[in-house]
Design a protein around this motif. Structure first.
Motif, short mmCIF file in Angstrom:
data_model
loop_
_atom_site.label_atom_id
_atom_site.label_comp_id
_atom_site.label_asym_id
_atom_site.label_seq_id
_atom_site.Cartn_x
_atom_site.Cartn_y
_atom_site.Cartn_z
N GLN A 46 1.53 15.35 -9.17
CA GLN A 46 1.93 16.35 -8.56
C GLN A 46 2.92 16.23 -7.52
O GLN A 46 3.19 15.27 -6.95
N ARG A 47 4.04 17.29 -7.54
CA ARG A 47 5.41 16.93 -6.69
C ARG A 47 4.91 16.95 -5.35
O ARG A 47 4.28 17.81 -4.90
N THR A 48 5.55 16.05 -4.64
CA THR A 48 5.33 15.73 -3.14
C THR A 48 6.54 15.77 -2.35
O THR A 48 7.65 15.33 -3.08
N ALA A 49 6.59 15.98 -1.08
CA ALA A 49 7.82 16.10 -0.50
C ALA A 49 7.95 14.73 0.31
O ALA A 49 8.95 14.42 0.53
N THR A 50 6.88 14.14 0.65
CA THR A 50 7.13 12.94 1.44
C THR A 50 6.24 11.84 0.83
O THR A 50 5.27 12.12 0.17
N LEU A 51 6.36 10.63 1.34
CA LEU A 51 5.65 9.51 0.73
C LEU A 51 4.00 9.63 1.16
O LEU A 51 3.25 9.23 0.36
N GLU A 52 4.11 9.80 2.24
CA GLU A 52 2.48 10.29 2.86
C GLU A 52 1.76 11.01 1.92
O GLU A 52 0.52 11.03 1.65
N GLN A 53 2.39 12.32 1.57
CA GLN A 53 1.81 13.13 0.88
C GLN A 53 1.59 12.56 -0.64
O GLN A 53 0.50 12.86 -1.07
N LEU A 54 2.33 11.88 -1.11
CA LEU A 54 2.24 11.38 -2.25
C LEU A 54 1.01 10.31 -2.42
O LEU A 54 0.23 10.21 -3.20
N ARG A 55 1.01 9.58 -1.13
CA ARG A 55 -0.16 8.67 -1.16
C ARG A 55 -1.39 9.15 -0.92
O ARG A 55 -2.64 8.98 -1.53
N ASP A 56 -1.41 10.66 -0.37
CA ASP A 56 -2.70 11.19 -0.44
C ASP A 56 -2.99 11.88 -1.91
O ASP A 56 -4.19 11.62 -2.20
N VAL A 57 -2.08 12.26 -2.63
CA VAL A 57 -2.18 12.74 -4.13
C VAL A 57 -2.93 11.48 -4.85
O VAL A 57 -3.62 11.78 -5.87
N LEU A 73 -5.58 -0.69 -2.88
CA LEU A 73 -4.38 0.07 -4.00
C LEU A 73 -3.09 -0.41 -2.60
O LEU A 73 -3.11 -0.06 -1.24
N VAL A 74 -2.04 -0.85 -3.46
CA VAL A 74 -0.82 -1.21 -2.72
C VAL A 74 0.13 -0.35 -2.93
O VAL A 74 0.77 -0.36 -3.98
N PHE A 75 0.36 0.62 -2.09
CA PHE A 75 1.15 1.79 -2.42
C PHE A 75 2.84 1.39 -2.41
O PHE A 75 3.60 1.69 -3.39
N GLY A 76 3.05 0.58 -1.31
CA GLY A 76 4.44 0.22 -0.99
C GLY A 76 4.53 0.39 0.32
O GLY A 76 3.86 0.92 1.20
N GLU A 77 5.90 -0.10 0.88
CA GLU A 77 6.24 -0.03 2.17
C GLU A 77 7.49 -0.08 2.50
O GLU A 77 8.22 -0.76 1.66
N GLY A 78 8.12 0.18 3.76
CA GLY A 78 9.48 0.37 4.02
C GLY A 78 9.98 1.69 4.53
O GLY A 78 9.11 2.80 4.78
N ARG A 154 7.87 6.66 -10.11
CA ARG A 154 9.09 7.60 -10.30
C ARG A 154 8.96 8.77 -9.13
O ARG A 154 10.13 9.00 -8.85
N GLU A 155 7.91 8.85 -8.64
CA GLU A 155 7.86 10.03 -7.57
C GLU A 155 8.14 9.48 -6.34
O GLU A 155 8.89 10.00 -5.70
N GLN A 156 8.05 8.33 -6.04
CA GLN A 156 8.60 7.29 -4.84
C GLN A 156 9.73 7.49 -4.77
O GLN A 156 10.54 7.64 -3.72
#
Ligand code: SF4
Length: 238
Positions: A46-57, A73-78, A154-156
């Motif tokens: 799902q398209r998201t506007a922020t990294l936090e929203q993507l993490r929730d998805v 799960l290691v999402f990423g950071e920075g 890709r979404e990140q």
């Protein structure tokens, strides 16, 4: 050729076109995320506007078999607006335990490259991996796992919009290039991923695994890093 083979060939052609278009920064119009994911062979994101929203998805993702062995799960950071994104292969043992990317020995070397070499703080760049869950016994992620997880990366990247992507190691580089990549041959060259300049270089873990060649490998990585710095408008000290 059977009808099934023909359909498979057509789908493969569409996938190649989609990948080529995206590498030029073109988003295919009028296709839902689910349809796109089907055509690309990956997960629907799902398209998201922020990294936090993507993490929730992404949530407690069970979309590929790597979920069964992970601790975290290691999402990423920075920085969510990083000019430079480093993409590695997969979380290792320490990363899996802590849920953070590149925190083991290889991560310490990457941090030294960022802070002592490039002159940025680790939190100024973004660090993530091709797959977000640790493969068993640190094996390489398998093609179906990469395919399933890649839409998250890709979404990140779509959210961060970096100026440069640095692919660390053969798995990251091959996944982003969509074909087998030999780092010793392709490092130091510019490619494009989603319309963003992308350079492959050696993975810090590879440098640490080859102590006899450590000096020469570090020298080559430094040459690549200097080109990356120039691309984002930073000057190196030498
Ligand atoms: S590796 Fe990616 S697709 Fe697989 S379970 Fe983890 S987050 Fe989901």
């Amino acid at each position: 050729m059977t009808a099934v083979d023909e359909v498979r060939e057509i789908l493969q052609g569409i996938r190649r076109c989609l990948t080529a278009g995206r590498d030029l920064g073109l988003e295919p119009p009028g296709l839902s995320p689910a349809a796109l994911a089907y055509l690309e062979g990956g997960s629907a994101v799902q398209r998201t506007a922020t990294l936090e929203q993507l993490r929730d998805v992404i949530g407690d993702c069970r979309r590929c078999k790597l979920c069964s062995g992970r601790t975290n799960l290691v999402f990423g950071e920075g920085s969510p607006s990083a000019r430079l994104v480093f993409v590695g292969e997969a979380p290792g043992r320490e990363e899996d335990i802590e849920g953070r990317p590149f925190i083991g020995e290889a991560g310490k070397l990457l941090t030294r490259i960022i802070e002592n070499g490039i002159g940025l703080k680790r939190e100024d760049v973004y660090i993530c991996n091709i797959v977000k869950c640790r493969p068993p016994d640190n094996r390489k992620p398998e093609p179906d796992e990469i395919r399933t997880c890649l839409p998250f990366l890709r979404e990140q990247l779509r959210i961060i919009k970096p100026q440069v992507i640095c692919g660390l190691g053969q798995v990251a580089a091959s996944s982003l290039m969509g074909k087998e990549c030999k780092i010793s041959r392709e490092r130091g060259k510019w490619f494009s991923y989603m319309g963003v300049p992308f350079m492959p270089t050696f993975h810090p873990a590879y440098i640490l695994r080859n102590p006899r060649d450590e000096r020469s490998l570090k020298k080559l990585v430094w040459e690549d890093v200097k080109m990356i710095m120039a691309q984002i408008g930073l000057r190196s000290g030498d």
